[in-house]
Design a protein around this motif. Sequence first.
Motif, mmCIF file in Angstrom:
data_model
loop_
_atom_site.group_PDB
_atom_site.id
_atom_site.type_symbol
_atom_site.label_atom_id
_atom_site.label_comp_id
_atom_site.label_asym_id
_atom_site.label_seq_id
_atom_site.Cartn_x
_atom_site.Cartn_y
_atom_site.Cartn_z
ATOM 1 N N GLN A 161 28.259 50.688 42.093
ATOM 2 C CA GLN A 161 28.814 50.143 43.335
ATOM 3 C C GLN A 161 28.713 51.163 44.472
ATOM 4 N N VAL A 162 28.965 52.430 44.151
ATOM 5 C CA VAL A 162 28.857 53.490 45.166
ATOM 6 C C VAL A 162 27.423 53.581 45.672
ATOM 7 N N ARG A 163 26.446 53.534 44.750
ATOM 8 C CA ARG A 163 25.040 53.603 45.180
ATOM 9 C C ARG A 163 24.682 52.420 46.063
ATOM 10 N N ALA A 164 25.143 51.225 45.696
ATOM 11 C CA ALA A 164 24.854 50.038 46.511
ATOM 12 C C ALA A 164 25.502 50.157 47.888
ATOM 13 N N ASP A 165 26.753 50.612 47.931
ATOM 14 C CA ASP A 165 27.443 50.775 49.215
ATOM 15 C C ASP A 165 26.756 51.818 50.083
ATOM 16 N N ASN A 166 26.353 52.927 49.460
ATOM 17 C CA ASN A 166 25.680 53.988 50.209
ATOM 18 C C ASN A 166 24.331 53.509 50.737
ATOM 19 N N MET A 167 23.612 52.728 49.928
ATOM 20 C CA MET A 167 22.318 52.200 50.356
ATOM 21 C C MET A 167 22.509 51.260 51.548
ATOM 22 N N GLU A 168 23.522 50.413 51.478
ATOM 23 C CA GLU A 168 23.800 49.490 52.578
ATOM 24 C C GLU A 168 24.183 50.253 53.844
ATOM 25 N N GLN A 169 24.971 51.306 53.686
ATOM 26 C CA GLN A 169 25.384 52.103 54.839
ATOM 27 C C GLN A 169 24.177 52.806 55.459
ATOM 28 N N GLN A 170 23.277 53.334 54.623
ATOM 29 C CA GLN A 170 22.084 53.991 55.139
ATOM 30 C C GLN A 170 21.184 52.992 55.855
ATOM 31 N N LEU A 171 21.099 51.781 55.334
ATOM 32 C CA LEU A 171 20.297 50.745 55.979
ATOM 33 C C LEU A 171 20.875 50.385 57.341
ATOM 34 N N GLN A 172 22.192 50.290 57.425
ATOM 35 C CA GLN A 172 22.840 49.993 58.707
ATOM 36 C C GLN A 172 22.603 51.121 59.707
ATOM 37 N N GLN A 173 22.665 52.365 59.233
ATOM 38 C CA GLN A 173 22.424 53.505 60.123
ATOM 39 C C GLN A 173 20.983 53.490 60.629
ATOM 40 N N ALA A 174 20.036 53.216 59.728
ATOM 41 C CA ALA A 174 18.630 53.171 60.130
ATOM 42 C C ALA A 174 18.393 52.051 61.138
ATOM 43 N N THR A 175 19.011 50.908 60.902
ATOM 44 C CA THR A 175 18.873 49.787 61.829
ATOM 45 C C THR A 175 19.427 50.144 63.197
ATOM 46 N N THR A 176 20.564 50.822 63.218
ATOM 47 C CA THR A 176 21.168 51.240 64.486
ATOM 48 C C THR A 176 20.259 52.217 65.220
#
Length: 113
Positions: A64-79
Motif C-alpha cells: 500500500q505504501v508503494r502504491a501511495d508513493n507511486m501515485e504521489q510521484q505521478l501527481q508531482q510529475a503531472t504538476t
Amino acid sequence: MREEKSKFTAYMLWFFLGGFGAHFFYLHKPVWGIIKLITGNGCMIGWFIDLFLVGNMVDAYNAQVRADNMEQQLQQATTIITTAAKSVLAATPAATTAPQPQEDAEQPTQLPQ
C-alpha cells in the motif's frame, strides 16, 4: 511519503510486546492495536495466531505504501509538467490574425431629387 516497515521490527514487537498489540500500532492499525491491548491479545491466543499473520500484514502495508508513493510521484510529475507547459505557453507570443478584408457593403444609392 510514508516509508515501508521492516518485518524484523514487526516480529520483534510481536514477540516482546505482542500481548499489548504493539505490532498493530507499528503497522498503523490502531483499532486492532487497541482491541489487542484491551483483550490482552485474546488471552495470548491471538499472540500465537499473529505469528503467522505478521509477515503478510507487513507485506500488505508495504504494498500500500508503494502504491501511495507511486501515485504521489505521478501527481508531482503531472504538476511539474503542467506548470512547465503553462510557462512555455505564457512565454510564447500569442498568434495574431490579420484582419480579414471586408466585402464592400452595398451603399444605398440616392436618387437625384
